[in-house]
Scaffold this active site. Structure first.
Site, PDB file in Angstrom:
ATOM      1  N   SER A  52      41.839  94.884 -50.013  1.00 22.27           N
ATOM      2  CA  SER A  52      42.359  95.724 -48.933  1.00 22.27           C
ATOM      3  C   SER A  52      42.280  97.215 -49.175  1.00 22.27           C
ATOM      4  CB  SER A  52      43.808  95.370 -48.639  1.00 22.27           C
ATOM      5  OG  SER A  52      43.821  94.302 -47.758  1.00 22.27           O
ATOM      6  N   LYS A  92      50.771 103.167 -47.253  1.00 28.26           N
ATOM      7  CA  LYS A  92      50.602 101.904 -46.522  1.00 28.26           C
ATOM      8  C   LYS A  92      51.978 101.347 -46.172  1.00 28.26           C
ATOM      9  CE  LYS A  92      48.143  97.469 -46.803  1.00 28.26           C
ATOM     10  NZ  LYS A  92      47.274  96.611 -47.606  1.00 28.26           N
ATOM     11  N   SER A  95      43.011  95.442 -45.419  1.00 26.27           N
ATOM     12  CA  SER A  95      44.125  95.647 -44.524  1.00 26.27           C
ATOM     13  C   SER A  95      44.671  97.082 -44.539  1.00 26.27           C
ATOM     14  CB  SER A  95      45.249  94.660 -44.859  1.00 26.27           C
ATOM     15  OG  SER A  95      45.740  94.851 -46.168  1.00 26.27           O
TER      16      SER A  95
HETATM   17  N1  GLN Z   1      41.136  90.153 -46.488  1.00 23.52           N
HETATM   18  C1  GLN Z   1      41.985  89.578 -47.495  1.00 23.52           C
HETATM   19  C2  GLN Z   1      43.057  88.730 -46.849  1.00 23.52           C
HETATM   20  O1  GLN Z   1      43.078  88.640 -45.672  1.00 23.52           O
HETATM   21  C3  GLN Z   1      42.557  90.616 -48.384  1.00 23.52           C
HETATM   22  C4  GLN Z   1      43.686  91.388 -47.806  1.00 23.52           C
HETATM   23  C5  GLN Z   1      44.428  92.212 -48.798  1.00 23.52           C
HETATM   24  O2  GLN Z   1      43.925  92.580 -49.867  1.00 23.52           O
HETATM   25  N2  GLN Z   1      45.687  92.495 -48.474  1.00 23.52           N
HETATM   26  O3  GLN Z   1      43.853  88.146 -47.478  1.00 23.52           O
END
Ligand code: GLN
Length: 476
Positions: A176, A74, A151
């Site tokens: 994510s 990532k 994400s």
């Molecule tokens: N959807 C969540 C957010 O927007 C989690 C994203 C994540 O785990 N990086 O914060």
């Protein structure tokens, strides 16, 4: 190209029955071909791949568990010399001088880092549509008109699509890893907070961030975790717990094990096929001799979402202050006062979701609001942890769907307000706020799209979670 399990592929590289150079050449070609259509990589770095291959050829490969395994990372996790932007235009051109601890461990184990995967800018999103300016949006491996989830969308997409043995090192703050794993039909494991060092991670929210793994199977994803787990003196929150052998748990007996099926999750699971999939999973577990009871989580189901967004945005708003155009990545001509310069760089290179989160997070931390928002959220977080701990006194794992819907179409996402988007995380924020390990794995389909189910277990009990999950995989 045929895909074999990672363990088997590494064995063939170890004993020399596969030629590492030829394999990696093909891997890069395939990754590039897939990337053109699906946009899973922000960068595929062929030069650094060649260097890593040359290094590995000089080493003794016999005992390396990830010998020659192609690993994608990532974009928010630093890889030495490889452009690492966390999906943001403000970090364009930033090449870290060092590897993150998790990357160093993977390389020591023989992994070849092939590139950095697409993500929501700084991890801010659930669908991987909040990409930084100039970045491409990854597309679902099963349907190009749908999202990968976010994400860590690029990591999940390439894990599903790669026709070669492959692993991805991903990251979760509020879901994510689980969300894109569910939407793309792969296995995503988020370990206990503190299990994997965060050193070298471009952080989103330090009290919530966890580096984890994605793979085509539970065995693949577990193998990577065993390598990257462990204490690191460079991360004060990394723990000293002994490292379990996760793969030794695969298919071990689960007779008499107790599993809690989260009933609240059915209320939010709007999609009836997802409800059906959960009922099927329950039946499979019972057939294996486990006992499944339905339970409710009162505090978590009501407050985990607001607690998560208050804490995550507050922490993010302070973390992002360091991106001022002076120290990392992007720079603009030095004109005007520092304040003018700082505002100009951030106005130009941060996307709109990033700006929204800086504003909301800063508001929640302001002197006049801190007690009512940030401090209150931290207090409720303790209650959520207590609620989980109480359940784990009687149960080995909690079962629920990962997401309330299957991967939506891009056109449907455009209609959502930010708040409606945030609400899609209703099932994943609980374990993330409580720092509990969780795995999302494919368990069924709806309209040709994968459905993900999630198992959560107590802090440091990844072993039991993997054991239970492995029974669901066999029965798919
Ligand atoms: N959807 C969540 C957010 O927007 C989690 C994203 C994540 O785990 N990086 O914060």
């Amino acid at each position: 190209m045929m895909r074999v399990g990672v363990h088997e592929y590494a064995r063939q590289i170890q004993e020399g029955s596969l030629d590492l150079k030829e394999e990696m050449h093909r891997v890069i070609q395939e990754a590039r071909r897939i990337n053109e259509e699906y946009a899973y990589f922000n960068i595929i770095d062929e030069t650094l791949v060649k260097d890593q291959v040359d290094d590995l050829i000089k080493r003794k490969r016999k005992d390396l568990p990830l010998a020659g395994v192609p690993v994608s990372v990532k974009d928010c996790i630093c890889v030495k010399g490889m452009e690492s932007t966390a999906g943001s235009a403000i970090l364009k051109g930033y090449r870290p001088l060092l590897d993150a601890t998790a990357i160093r461990k993977a390389k020591d184990a023989g992994a070849i880092i092939i590139g950095k995967t697409a993500q929501d800018e700084f991890g801010f999103g659930s669908f991987n549509v909040n990409v930084g300016r100039g970045f491409k949006t990854p597309k679902n491996p099963h349907d190009l008109s749908r999202v990968t989830g976010g994400s860590s969308g690029g990591s999940a997409g390439i894990t599903a699509k790669a026709p070669f043995a492959h692993l991805s090192i991903a990251e979760s703050t509020g879901g994510s890893i689980a969300a894109p794993a569910a939407f793309c039909g792969v296995v995503g494991i988020t370990p206990t907070y503190g299990r994997v060092s965060r050193w070298g991670l471009i952080d989103y929210a330090n009290s919530l961030d966890k580096i984890g793994s994605m793979g085509a199977s539970i065995a693949d994803a577990s193998l990577l975790l065993e390598v990257i787990f462990g204490h690191d003196e460079k991360d004060a929150t990394s723990t000293h717990q002994a490292i379990p052998s996760l793969r030794a748990e695969l298919h071990q007996d689960i007779k008499g094990r107790r599993i809690a099926l989260l009933k609240d999750s059915f209320r939010t699971a709007v999609d009836s096929d997802i409800q059906k999939a959960a009922t099927n999973v329950k039946a499979v577990l019972e057939k294996c001799g486990a006992r499944v009871d339905e339970i409710e989580m009162d505090i978590t189901s009501r407050y985990a979402l607001p607690v998560y967004y208050l804490l995550a945005m507050s922490e993010a708003s302070t973390n992002l202050a360091k991106f001022c155009g002076m120290r990392y990545g992007r720079a603009e001509p030095l004109e005007g006062s520092f304040d003018d310069y700082f505002s100009n760089v951030r106005e130009l290179h941060f996307g709109s979701e990033v700006k929204r989160r800086i504003l909301l997070g800063t508001f929640a931390r302001m002197a006049g609001h801190r007690d009512a928002f940030y401090i209150k959220a931290a207090e409720v977080r303790s209650l959520i942890i207590q609620e989980y701990k109480k359940i784990f006194k009687s149960y080995d794992a909690i079962l629920s769907p990962t997401m309330p819907i299957i991967a939506p179409r891009f056109a449907d996402i455009e209609k959502l307000t930010p708040l409606q988007s945030y609400m899609m995380d209703i099932l994943t924020v609980g374990p993330n706020v409580a720092g509990m390990p969780h795995v999302s794995m494919p368990c069924g389909q709806s309209k040709g799209m994968p459905i993900g189910m999630m198992l959560t277990s107590d802090h440091f009990n990844e072993a039991m979670m993997v054991r239970i999950a492995s029974h669901l995989e066999v029965s798919r």
